[in-house]
Design a protein around this motif. Sequence first.
Motif, PDB file in Angstrom:
ATOM      1  N   ALA A 151      32.290 -82.078  23.699  1.00 36.48           N
ATOM      2  CA  ALA A 151      31.728 -83.379  23.328  1.00 36.48           C
ATOM      3  C   ALA A 151      30.244 -83.506  23.660  1.00 36.48           C
ATOM      4  CB  ALA A 151      32.496 -84.492  24.028  1.00 36.48           C
ATOM      5  N   GLY A 152      29.670 -82.491  24.296  1.00 41.23           N
ATOM      6  CA  GLY A 152      28.274 -82.564  24.710  1.00 41.23           C
ATOM      7  C   GLY A 152      27.304 -82.265  23.579  1.00 41.23           C
ATOM      8  N   MET A 153      26.040 -82.041  23.952  1.00 46.21           N
ATOM      9  CA  MET A 153      25.013 -81.791  22.944  1.00 46.21           C
ATOM     10  C   MET A 153      25.167 -80.394  22.347  1.00 46.21           C
ATOM     11  SD  MET A 153      20.816 -81.730  23.175  1.00 46.21           S
ATOM     12  CE  MET A 153      20.710 -83.351  23.925  1.00 46.21           C
ATOM     13  N   LEU A 154      25.218 -80.349  21.023  1.00 41.18           N
ATOM     14  CA  LEU A 154      25.235 -79.093  20.274  1.00 41.18           C
ATOM     15  C   LEU A 154      23.985 -79.055  19.398  1.00 41.18           C
ATOM     16  CD1 LEU A 154      28.929 -78.741  19.035  1.00 41.18           C
ATOM     17  CD2 LEU A 154      27.674 -77.010  20.310  1.00 41.18           C
ATOM     18  N   VAL A 155      23.244 -77.958  19.457  1.00 41.13           N
ATOM     19  CA  VAL A 155      22.040 -77.836  18.628  1.00 41.13           C
ATOM     20  C   VAL A 155      22.138 -76.562  17.802  1.00 41.13           C
ATOM     21  CG1 VAL A 155      20.646 -79.147  20.253  1.00 41.13           C
ATOM     22  CG2 VAL A 155      20.682 -76.661  20.423  1.00 41.13           C
ATOM     23  N   LEU A 156      21.618 -76.632  16.583  1.00 33.91           N
ATOM     24  CA  LEU A 156      21.756 -75.538  15.633  1.00 33.91           C
ATOM     25  C   LEU A 156      20.395 -75.031  15.190  1.00 33.91           C
ATOM     26  CD1 LEU A 156      23.876 -73.945  13.850  1.00 33.91           C
ATOM     27  CD2 LEU A 156      23.254 -75.550  12.029  1.00 33.91           C
ATOM     28  N   GLU A 157      20.242 -73.700  15.218  1.00 31.05           N
ATOM     29  CA  GLU A 157      19.030 -73.048  14.722  1.00 31.05           C
ATOM     30  C   GLU A 157      19.417 -72.031  13.650  1.00 31.05           C
ATOM     31  OE1 GLU A 157      15.117 -70.491  16.269  1.00 31.05           O
ATOM     32  OE2 GLU A 157      16.777 -70.900  17.650  1.00 31.05           O
ATOM     33  N   PRO A 158      19.565 -72.491  12.405  1.00 33.40           N
ATOM     34  CA  PRO A 158      19.846 -71.551  11.312  1.00 33.40           C
ATOM     35  C   PRO A 158      18.559 -70.854  10.885  1.00 33.40           C
ATOM     36  CG  PRO A 158      19.672 -73.743  10.430  1.00 33.40           C
ATOM     37  CD  PRO A 158      19.457 -73.865  11.923  1.00 33.40           C
ATOM     38  N   ARG A 159      18.712 -69.741  10.169  1.00 33.30           N
ATOM     39  CA  ARG A 159      17.513 -69.021   9.737  1.00 33.30           C
ATOM     40  C   ARG A 159      17.572 -68.611   8.268  1.00 33.30           C
ATOM     41  NH1 ARG A 159      16.899 -64.725  14.497  1.00 33.30           N
ATOM     42  NH2 ARG A 159      19.169 -64.954  14.491  1.00 33.30           N
ATOM     43  N   HIS A 160      18.494 -69.248   7.527  1.00 38.62           N
ATOM     44  CA  HIS A 160      18.538 -69.042   6.076  1.00 38.62           C
ATOM     45  C   HIS A 160      18.152 -70.349   5.415  1.00 38.62           C
ATOM     46  CE1 HIS A 160      20.044 -68.345   1.999  1.00 38.62           C
ATOM     47  NE2 HIS A 160      19.991 -67.054   2.274  1.00 38.62           N
ATOM     48  N   GLU A 161      17.295 -70.283   4.400  1.00 33.91           N
ATOM     49  CA  GLU A 161      16.721 -71.484   3.793  1.00 33.91           C
ATOM     50  C   GLU A 161      17.767 -72.419   3.184  1.00 33.91           C
ATOM     51  OE1 GLU A 161      15.614 -69.251  -0.445  1.00 33.91           O
ATOM     52  OE2 GLU A 161      14.024 -69.957   0.891  1.00 33.91           O
ATOM     53  N   SER A 162      18.957 -71.911   2.898  1.00 39.47           N
ATOM     54  CA  SER A 162      19.998 -72.752   2.304  1.00 39.47           C
ATOM     55  C   SER A 162      20.421 -73.895   3.235  1.00 39.47           C
ATOM     56  CB  SER A 162      21.220 -71.907   1.935  1.00 39.47           C
ATOM     57  OG  SER A 162      21.766 -71.285   3.085  1.00 39.47           O
ATOM     58  N   TRP A 163      20.154 -73.739   4.530  1.00 40.15           N
ATOM     59  CA  TRP A 163      20.520 -74.784   5.487  1.00 40.15           C
ATOM     60  C   TRP A 163      19.572 -75.982   5.408  1.00 40.15           C
ATOM     61  CZ3 TRP A 163      24.822 -74.951   8.633  1.00 40.15           C
ATOM     62  CH2 TRP A 163      25.612 -73.800   8.634  1.00 40.15           C
ATOM     63  N   ALA A 164      18.540 -75.893   4.594  1.00 44.18           N
ATOM     64  CA  ALA A 164      17.628 -77.022   4.413  1.00 44.18           C
ATOM     65  C   ALA A 164      18.180 -78.052   3.440  1.00 44.18           C
ATOM     66  CB  ALA A 164      16.270 -76.521   3.927  1.00 44.18           C
ATOM     67  N   SER A 165      19.322 -77.779   2.830  1.00 46.22           N
ATOM     68  CA  SER A 165      19.875 -78.668   1.808  1.00 46.22           C
ATOM     69  C   SER A 165      20.384 -79.967   2.414  1.00 46.22           C
ATOM     70  CB  SER A 165      21.025 -77.962   1.082  1.00 46.22           C
ATOM     71  OG  SER A 165      22.115 -77.758   1.963  1.00 46.22           O
ATOM     72  N   GLN A 166      20.473 -80.980   1.566  1.00 48.36           N
ATOM     73  CA  GLN A 166      21.000 -82.268   2.009  1.00 48.36           C
ATOM     74  C   GLN A 166      22.483 -82.165   2.371  1.00 48.36           C
ATOM     75  OE1 GLN A 166      19.476 -85.190   2.677  1.00 48.36           O
ATOM     76  NE2 GLN A 166      17.584 -84.014   2.370  1.00 48.36           N
ATOM     77  N   SER A 167      23.219 -81.305   1.687  1.00 54.58           N
ATOM     78  CA  SER A 167      24.643 -81.157   2.013  1.00 54.58           C
ATOM     79  C   SER A 167      24.822 -80.555   3.406  1.00 54.58           C
ATOM     80  CB  SER A 167      25.347 -80.287   0.966  1.00 54.58           C
ATOM     81  OG  SER A 167      24.704 -79.046   0.815  1.00 54.58           O
ATOM     82  N   ALA A 168      23.956 -79.616   3.770  1.00 60.02           N
ATOM     83  CA  ALA A 168      24.007 -79.052   5.122  1.00 60.02           C
ATOM     84  C   ALA A 168      23.669 -80.122   6.151  1.00 60.02           C
ATOM     85  CB  ALA A 168      23.052 -77.872   5.243  1.00 60.02           C
ATOM     86  N   ARG A 169      22.637 -80.912   5.859  1.00 57.30           N
ATOM     87  CA  ARG A 169      22.245 -81.988   6.764  1.00 57.30           C
ATOM     88  C   ARG A 169      23.405 -82.965   6.972  1.00 57.30           C
ATOM     89  NH1 ARG A 169      17.098 -84.537   7.442  1.00 57.30           N
ATOM     90  NH2 ARG A 169      16.208 -82.579   6.687  1.00 57.30           N
ATOM     91  N   ALA A 170      24.132 -83.244   5.913  1.00 58.55           N
ATOM     92  CA  ALA A 170      25.244 -84.186   6.005  1.00 58.55           C
ATOM     93  C   ALA A 170      26.350 -83.664   6.915  1.00 58.55           C
ATOM     94  CB  ALA A 170      25.805 -84.475   4.611  1.00 58.55           C
ATOM     95  N   VAL A 171      26.648 -82.361   6.809  1.00 58.81           N
ATOM     96  CA  VAL A 171      27.678 -81.768   7.675  1.00 58.81           C
ATOM     97  C   VAL A 171      27.251 -81.867   9.134  1.00 58.81           C
ATOM     98  CG1 VAL A 171      28.837 -79.629   8.309  1.00 58.81           C
ATOM     99  CG2 VAL A 171      28.580 -80.225   5.901  1.00 58.81           C
ATOM    100  N   LEU A 172      25.993 -81.569   9.405  1.00 57.19           N
ATOM    101  CA  LEU A 172      25.504 -81.631  10.785  1.00 57.19           C
ATOM    102  C   LEU A 172      25.564 -83.055  11.327  1.00 57.19           C
ATOM    103  CD1 LEU A 172      22.413 -79.229  10.617  1.00 57.19           C
ATOM    104  CD2 LEU A 172      24.757 -78.717  11.284  1.00 57.19           C
ATOM    105  N   GLN A 173      25.175 -84.006  10.522  1.00 53.21           N
ATOM    106  CA  GLN A 173      25.218 -85.404  10.957  1.00 53.21           C
ATOM    107  C   GLN A 173      26.643 -85.862  11.213  1.00 53.21           C
ATOM    108  OE1 GLN A 173      23.080 -87.353   7.785  1.00 53.21           O
ATOM    109  NE2 GLN A 173      21.091 -87.090   8.790  1.00 53.21           N
ATOM    110  N   ARG A 174      27.551 -85.401  10.378  1.00 55.54           N
ATOM    111  CA  ARG A 174      28.951 -85.802  10.511  1.00 55.54           C
ATOM    112  C   ARG A 174      29.530 -85.334  11.844  1.00 55.54           C
ATOM    113  NH1 ARG A 174      29.984 -85.339   5.627  1.00 55.54           N
ATOM    114  NH2 ARG A 174      30.563 -83.135   5.487  1.00 55.54           N
ATOM    115  N   HIS A 175      29.069 -84.194  12.317  1.00 56.75           N
ATOM    116  CA  HIS A 175      29.598 -83.633  13.562  1.00 56.75           C
ATOM    117  C   HIS A 175      28.625 -83.795  14.739  1.00 56.75           C
ATOM    118  CE1 HIS A 175      33.135 -81.968  11.628  1.00 56.75           C
ATOM    119  NE2 HIS A 175      32.353 -81.560  10.639  1.00 56.75           N
ATOM    120  N   ASP A 176      27.613 -84.628  14.544  1.00 55.74           N
ATOM    121  CA  ASP A 176      26.660 -84.943  15.615  1.00 55.74           C
ATOM    122  C   ASP A 176      26.039 -83.670  16.201  1.00 55.74           C
ATOM    123  OD1 ASP A 176      25.174 -86.547  17.320  1.00 55.74           O
ATOM    124  OD2 ASP A 176      26.738 -86.612  18.862  1.00 55.74           O
ATOM    125  N   ILE A 177      25.547 -82.824  15.309  1.00 56.73           N
ATOM    126  CA  ILE A 177      24.879 -81.587  15.718  1.00 56.73           C
ATOM    127  C   ILE A 177      23.394 -81.728  15.406  1.00 56.73           C
ATOM    128  CG2 ILE A 177      24.687 -79.111  15.277  1.00 56.73           C
ATOM    129  CD1 ILE A 177      27.691 -79.123  14.694  1.00 56.73           C
TER     130      ILE A 177
END
Length: 231
Positions: free
Chosen positions: A129-155
Amino acid sequence: MPVIATAAWSIPRTVAHRFPETGSGLTRYAAVFSGVEINSTFYRHHRTTTFERWAQSVPDDFRFAVKVPRAITHEHRLRDIHPLFTTFLDEISPLTGKLGPLLCQLPPGLEFDAAEAESAFAAMRAAFAGMLVLEPRHESWASQSARAVLQRHDIDRVLADPAPVWPIPDFPDPPKYIRLHGTPRIYYSNYSDEEIRSFGKRLAPDSWCVFDNTASGAAIQNALTMRDQLA
């Protein structure tokens, strides 16, 4: 004050005078800084007694950021990770009370896949339940759909330098976690006082800023500079 830290706690001779003369490397480091990023968990397992010793070596308000093992991010590539992730949490359990963010750094070739990301981050959140941070390195993670998944899981997204996915303008609000690898030579290059000041201005009181340009010994010096600037 934000947590100003380095990846690991090696103290070069050039700045040794800024730290206590006696004690273990971690104890001396923790007398000056309030947090550190443990990278070695990415490469190998540690005994629980090792984490216990580290936890006992630092003040009560000191925090450890811990990098998620490459078995999860690089070998399994976020697939079927629940058993591996819970084992990882068991191993680092002696840090409870002093555990900061968990850092998940993805390989450059790992593209965003909505279903796999959803499953992986749901598994992580079910166990942690603590802080999770993500450092992807493929440009596909810049998409709005990726952002939505991260927001949904509080990452939280990592503001990295160099920034292969999310450049500075993508962070209108203070980032929770900054990783400075060194530019132009990654892991080696030193940051100027002005560059350090610029990153420091982006930090909130609950932010972390980790200097990862450790190969040349620049990380500690740069971290000390930022700490002095923000004092």
